[in-house]
Design a protein around this motif. Structure first.
Motif, PDB file in Angstrom:
ATOM      1  N   LEU A  11      74.196 128.395  73.514  1.00 30.24           N
ATOM      2  CA  LEU A  11      73.532 127.380  72.716  1.00 30.24           C
ATOM      3  C   LEU A  11      73.197 127.320  70.999  1.00 30.24           C
ATOM      4  CD1 LEU A  11      71.833 125.214  75.238  1.00 30.24           C
ATOM      5  CD2 LEU A  11      73.803 124.446  74.315  1.00 30.24           C
ATOM      6  N   ALA A  12      72.255 128.563  71.294  1.00 28.28           N
ATOM      7  CA  ALA A  12      71.645 129.223  70.088  1.00 28.28           C
ATOM      8  C   ALA A  12      72.480 129.969  68.761  1.00 28.28           C
ATOM      9  CB  ALA A  12      70.192 130.228  70.035  1.00 28.28           C
ATOM     10  N   ALA A  13      73.283 130.119  68.960  1.00 30.36           N
ATOM     11  CA  ALA A  13      74.122 130.410  68.370  1.00 30.36           C
ATOM     12  C   ALA A  13      74.588 129.288  67.683  1.00 30.36           C
ATOM     13  CB  ALA A  13      74.968 132.289  68.445  1.00 30.36           C
ATOM     14  N   THR A  14      75.086 128.749  68.256  1.00 29.24           N
ATOM     15  CA  THR A  14      76.178 127.562  67.967  1.00 29.24           C
ATOM     16  C   THR A  14      75.440 126.416  67.266  1.00 29.24           C
ATOM     17  OG1 THR A  14      77.146 127.495  69.486  1.00 29.24           O
ATOM     18  CG2 THR A  14      77.526 125.605  68.105  1.00 29.24           C
ATOM     19  N   ALA A  15      73.908 126.186  67.376  1.00 27.15           N
ATOM     20  CA  ALA A  15      73.063 125.070  66.209  1.00 27.15           C
ATOM     21  C   ALA A  15      73.257 126.089  65.118  1.00 27.15           C
ATOM     22  CB  ALA A  15      72.100 124.805  67.476  1.00 27.15           C
ATOM     23  N   PRO A  48      78.174 115.848  77.070  1.00 25.91           N
ATOM     24  CA  PRO A  48      78.183 116.973  75.261  1.00 25.91           C
ATOM     25  C   PRO A  48      77.027 117.310  74.971  1.00 25.91           C
ATOM     26  CG  PRO A  48      78.818 114.808  74.877  1.00 25.91           C
ATOM     27  CD  PRO A  48      78.383 114.768  76.312  1.00 25.91           C
ATOM     28  N   LEU A  49      76.998 118.618  74.400  1.00 24.53           N
ATOM     29  CA  LEU A  49      75.695 118.663  73.776  1.00 24.53           C
ATOM     30  C   LEU A  49      75.656 119.040  71.615  1.00 24.53           C
ATOM     31  CD1 LEU A  49      75.329 121.966  75.857  1.00 24.53           C
ATOM     32  CD2 LEU A  49      73.921 119.886  76.192  1.00 24.53           C
ATOM     33  N   PHE A  50      77.020 119.269  71.812  1.00 23.50           N
ATOM     34  CA  PHE A  50      77.028 118.882  69.871  1.00 23.50           C
ATOM     35  C   PHE A  50      78.136 117.486  69.265  1.00 23.50           C
ATOM     36  CE2 PHE A  50      76.451 123.189  71.232  1.00 23.50           C
ATOM     37  CZ  PHE A  50      75.254 123.616  70.283  1.00 23.50           C
ATOM     38  N   ASP A  51      77.388 117.170  68.400  1.00 20.56           N
ATOM     39  CA  ASP A  51      78.834 116.111  67.488  1.00 20.56           C
ATOM     40  C   ASP A  51      78.878 116.947  66.416  1.00 20.56           C
ATOM     41  OD1 ASP A  51      77.632 114.216  69.223  1.00 20.56           O
ATOM     42  OD2 ASP A  51      75.769 113.299  68.265  1.00 20.56           O
ATOM     43  N   ARG A  52      80.014 116.557  66.177  1.00 21.84           N
ATOM     44  CA  ARG A  52      81.105 116.181  64.801  1.00 21.84           C
ATOM     45  C   ARG A  52      80.820 116.209  63.761  1.00 21.84           C
ATOM     46  NH1 ARG A  52      84.069 120.573  63.564  1.00 21.84           N
ATOM     47  NH2 ARG A  52      84.955 121.103  65.939  1.00 21.84           N
ATOM     48  N   ALA A  53      79.570 117.110  62.923  1.00 15.16           N
ATOM     49  CA  ALA A  53      79.287 116.263  61.589  1.00 15.16           C
ATOM     50  C   ALA A  53      80.569 116.474  60.122  1.00 15.16           C
ATOM     51  CB  ALA A  53      78.213 116.343  61.108  1.00 15.16           C
ATOM     52  N   ALA A  62      70.470 115.352  73.239  1.00 10.41           N
ATOM     53  CA  ALA A  62      70.617 116.018  74.938  1.00 10.41           C
ATOM     54  C   ALA A  62      71.006 118.134  74.217  1.00 10.41           C
ATOM     55  CB  ALA A  62      72.114 115.948  75.812  1.00 10.41           C
ATOM     56  N   GLY A  63      71.889 118.198  73.486  1.00 11.02           N
ATOM     57  CA  GLY A  63      71.631 119.848  73.068  1.00 11.02           C
ATOM     58  C   GLY A  63      70.102 120.203  72.263  1.00 11.02           C
ATOM     59  N   ARG A  64      69.882 119.482  71.762  1.00 13.39           N
ATOM     60  CA  ARG A  64      68.482 119.390  71.329  1.00 13.39           C
ATOM     61  C   ARG A  64      67.219 119.886  72.104  1.00 13.39           C
ATOM     62  NH1 ARG A  64      69.799 114.948  67.087  1.00 13.39           N
ATOM     63  NH2 ARG A  64      68.344 113.747  68.068  1.00 13.39           N
ATOM     64  N   ARG A  65      66.820 119.180  73.305  1.00 11.70           N
ATOM     65  CA  ARG A  65      66.317 119.607  74.616  1.00 11.70           C
ATOM     66  C   ARG A  65      67.278 121.037  74.927  1.00 11.70           C
ATOM     67  NH1 ARG A  65      63.139 121.150  77.146  1.00 11.70           N
ATOM     68  NH2 ARG A  65      62.238 120.210  78.318  1.00 11.70           N
ATOM     69  N   MET A  66      68.230 121.128  75.084  1.00 12.34           N
ATOM     70  CA  MET A  66      68.557 122.316  75.527  1.00 12.34           C
ATOM     71  C   MET A  66      68.062 123.472  74.843  1.00 12.34           C
ATOM     72  SD  MET A  66      69.687 122.178  78.691  1.00 12.34           S
ATOM     73  CE  MET A  66      70.311 123.634  78.624  1.00 12.34           C
ATOM     74  N   LEU A  67      68.469 123.086  73.455  1.00 14.87           N
ATOM     75  CA  LEU A  67      68.390 123.967  72.343  1.00 14.87           C
ATOM     76  C   LEU A  67      66.767 124.737  72.269  1.00 14.87           C
ATOM     77  CD1 LEU A  67      69.375 125.929  69.914  1.00 14.87           C
ATOM     78  CD2 LEU A  67      68.822 124.110  68.676  1.00 14.87           C
ATOM     79  N   ARG A  71      65.563 128.044  72.594  1.00 12.79           N
ATOM     80  CA  ARG A  71      65.111 128.846  72.162  1.00 12.79           C
ATOM     81  C   ARG A  71      63.649 129.187  73.205  1.00 12.79           C
ATOM     82  NH1 ARG A  71      66.024 124.867  66.746  1.00 12.79           N
ATOM     83  NH2 ARG A  71      67.599 126.064  65.907  1.00 12.79           N
ATOM     84  N   HIS A  72      63.173 128.728  74.109  1.00  7.66           N
ATOM     85  CA  HIS A  72      61.680 129.574  74.734  1.00  7.66           C
ATOM     86  C   HIS A  72      62.344 130.515  75.182  1.00  7.66           C
ATOM     87  CE1 HIS A  72      57.560 128.707  76.638  1.00  7.66           C
ATOM     88  NE2 HIS A  72      58.266 128.850  77.292  1.00  7.66           N
ATOM     89  N   VAL A  73      63.169 130.705  76.305  1.00  9.05           N
ATOM     90  CA  VAL A  73      63.523 131.771  76.899  1.00  9.05           C
ATOM     91  C   VAL A  73      63.887 132.709  76.189  1.00  9.05           C
ATOM     92  CG1 VAL A  73      65.226 131.981  78.780  1.00  9.05           C
ATOM     93  CG2 VAL A  73      63.895 130.099  79.174  1.00  9.05           C
ATOM     94  N   LEU A  74      64.848 132.671  75.129  1.00  8.20           N
ATOM     95  CA  LEU A  74      65.459 133.450  74.438  1.00  8.20           C
ATOM     96  C   LEU A  74      64.148 134.319  73.593  1.00  8.20           C
ATOM     97  CD1 LEU A  74      68.520 132.243  73.402  1.00  8.20           C
ATOM     98  CD2 LEU A  74      67.973 134.425  74.598  1.00  8.20           C
ATOM     99  N   ALA A  75      63.268 134.022  73.152  1.00 11.42           N
ATOM    100  CA  ALA A  75      62.237 134.560  72.460  1.00 11.42           C
ATOM    101  C   ALA A  75      61.622 134.962  73.951  1.00 11.42           C
ATOM    102  CB  ALA A  75      61.180 133.717  71.451  1.00 11.42           C
ATOM    103  N   GLU A  76      60.821 134.298  74.366  1.00 13.28           N
ATOM    104  CA  GLU A  76      60.290 134.816  75.757  1.00 13.28           C
ATOM    105  C   GLU A  76      60.824 136.398  75.780  1.00 13.28           C
ATOM    106  OE1 GLU A  76      57.176 134.279  79.186  1.00 13.28           O
ATOM    107  OE2 GLU A  76      58.830 132.825  78.588  1.00 13.28           O
TER     108      GLU A  76
END
Length: 305
Positions: A11-15, A48-53, A62-67, A71-76
């Motif tokens: 999620l983090a890398a794709t965003a 889905p978690l991502f839309d194509r722009a 949904a993707g922003r909430r999971m992101l 980020r919180h978990v990965l940073a910790e």
């Protein structure tokens, strides 16, 4: 929820990169494998978690909430890994410092120099915290000292030292109808188009109150990354008005043909505090707090935003 660490990294890398190909390269895996993992994750979550722009993948709601959670978990986890490494190597005289909503830190070098003079063997580490929330980070022992101004539901659980106040002002093009006003009222914002830092996203829990007079109901709010130059260019280009601390906006005024207007008959101010955990503090943290307090009382030139 059936989500593992590799899902969070995906999620983090794709965003961050905007594409599965770039995310796969960043994570050292194949693009088909990453695409299949994303598909399986979205199937497990039921949406889905991502839309194509265009050619980019952009997180949806949904993707922003999971992101945010990722980020919180990965940073910790990253912070825990560094802390364990420090403990293993015997480096425990450190100060982990964070400043809320900071876009520039020109006031920090004198604080660092003073701290180095007093505690030459101590390590100072500048940290970023998830969701711009330093108080939970303090309570979770992720940072030792924080510069805070925005309200937090757990603010009464930390030790606060008042430092200084700064004034919030509206920033508008110099030909804007507000430019000649002595001050603005809540009613003035009824039809306003605001451009603000995304820290003011009202869908966050808890949401940071908008920096506006009480009762203001702007017509539209566009959220931007916490990049002051970008915010200023949007205002100068006629894309809306913004609200910033006076000291942040003032250097841009002449060069970008902007006007700064007071919010309310009385200045709209906020107080900055030095925050630490309650109870006794180690001498090296006391020394850093003292250096910070000395250099930020009263407000310095280039204080934090």
């Amino acid at each position: 929820m059936d989500v593992d660490l590799r899902d969070l990294e995906l999620l983090a890398a794709t965003a961050e990169t905007g594409s599965l190909t770039a995310a796969a390269a960043k994570l050292y895996v194949s693009q088909p494998a990453l695409s299949q993992r994303l598909t399986r994750l979205e199937d497990r979550l039921g949406q889905p978690l991502f839309d194509r722009a265009g050619r980019r993948l952009v997180p949806n709601a949904a993707g922003r909430r999971m992101l945010a959670a990722a980020r919180h978990v990965l940073a910790e986890l990253d912070s825990a890994e560094r802390d364990l490494r420090d403990l293993r190597d015997g480096r425990q005289r450190r100060v982990r410092f964070t400043a809320q909503c900071s876009t520039t830190l020109p006031w920090l070098p004198p604080v660092i120099r003073a701290f180095r003079d007093r505690e030459p063997d101590a390590e100072l580490r500048i940290e970023t915290v998830a969701d711009d929330a330093p108080v939970p980070a303090l309570l979770a022992d992720l940072v030792d000292v924080a510069l805070v101004t925005k309200p937090d539901r757990e603010l009464d659980r930390v030790r606060l030292t008042p430092l200084f106040e700064d004034e919030m002002v509206a920033v508008v093009p110099d030909h804007h109808p507000w430019a000649q006003r002595g001050h603005l009222t809540a009613r003035d914002f009824t039809d306003a188009r605001l451009v603000l830092y995304d820290i003011y996203d009202q869908s966050r829990i808890p949401a940071v109150p908008l920096p506006l007079p009480t009762g203001a109901r702007p017509a539209r709010i566009t959220l931007m990354p916490v990049i002051t130059d970008l915010l200023i260019e949007m205002v100068a280009g006629g894309q809306g008005v913004t609200v910033l601390p006076n000291w942040v906006a003032a250097p841009y005024a002449a060069g970008h043909r902007l006007a700064l207007v007071r919010l309310g008959a009385r200045p709209l101010t906020r107080t900055w505090y030095c925050a630490t955990r309650p109870g006794p503090r180690p001498p090296h943290i006391d020394a850093f707090v003292d250096c910070l307090t000395t250099h930020l009382t009263p407000a310095p030139v280039g204080a934090p935003v």
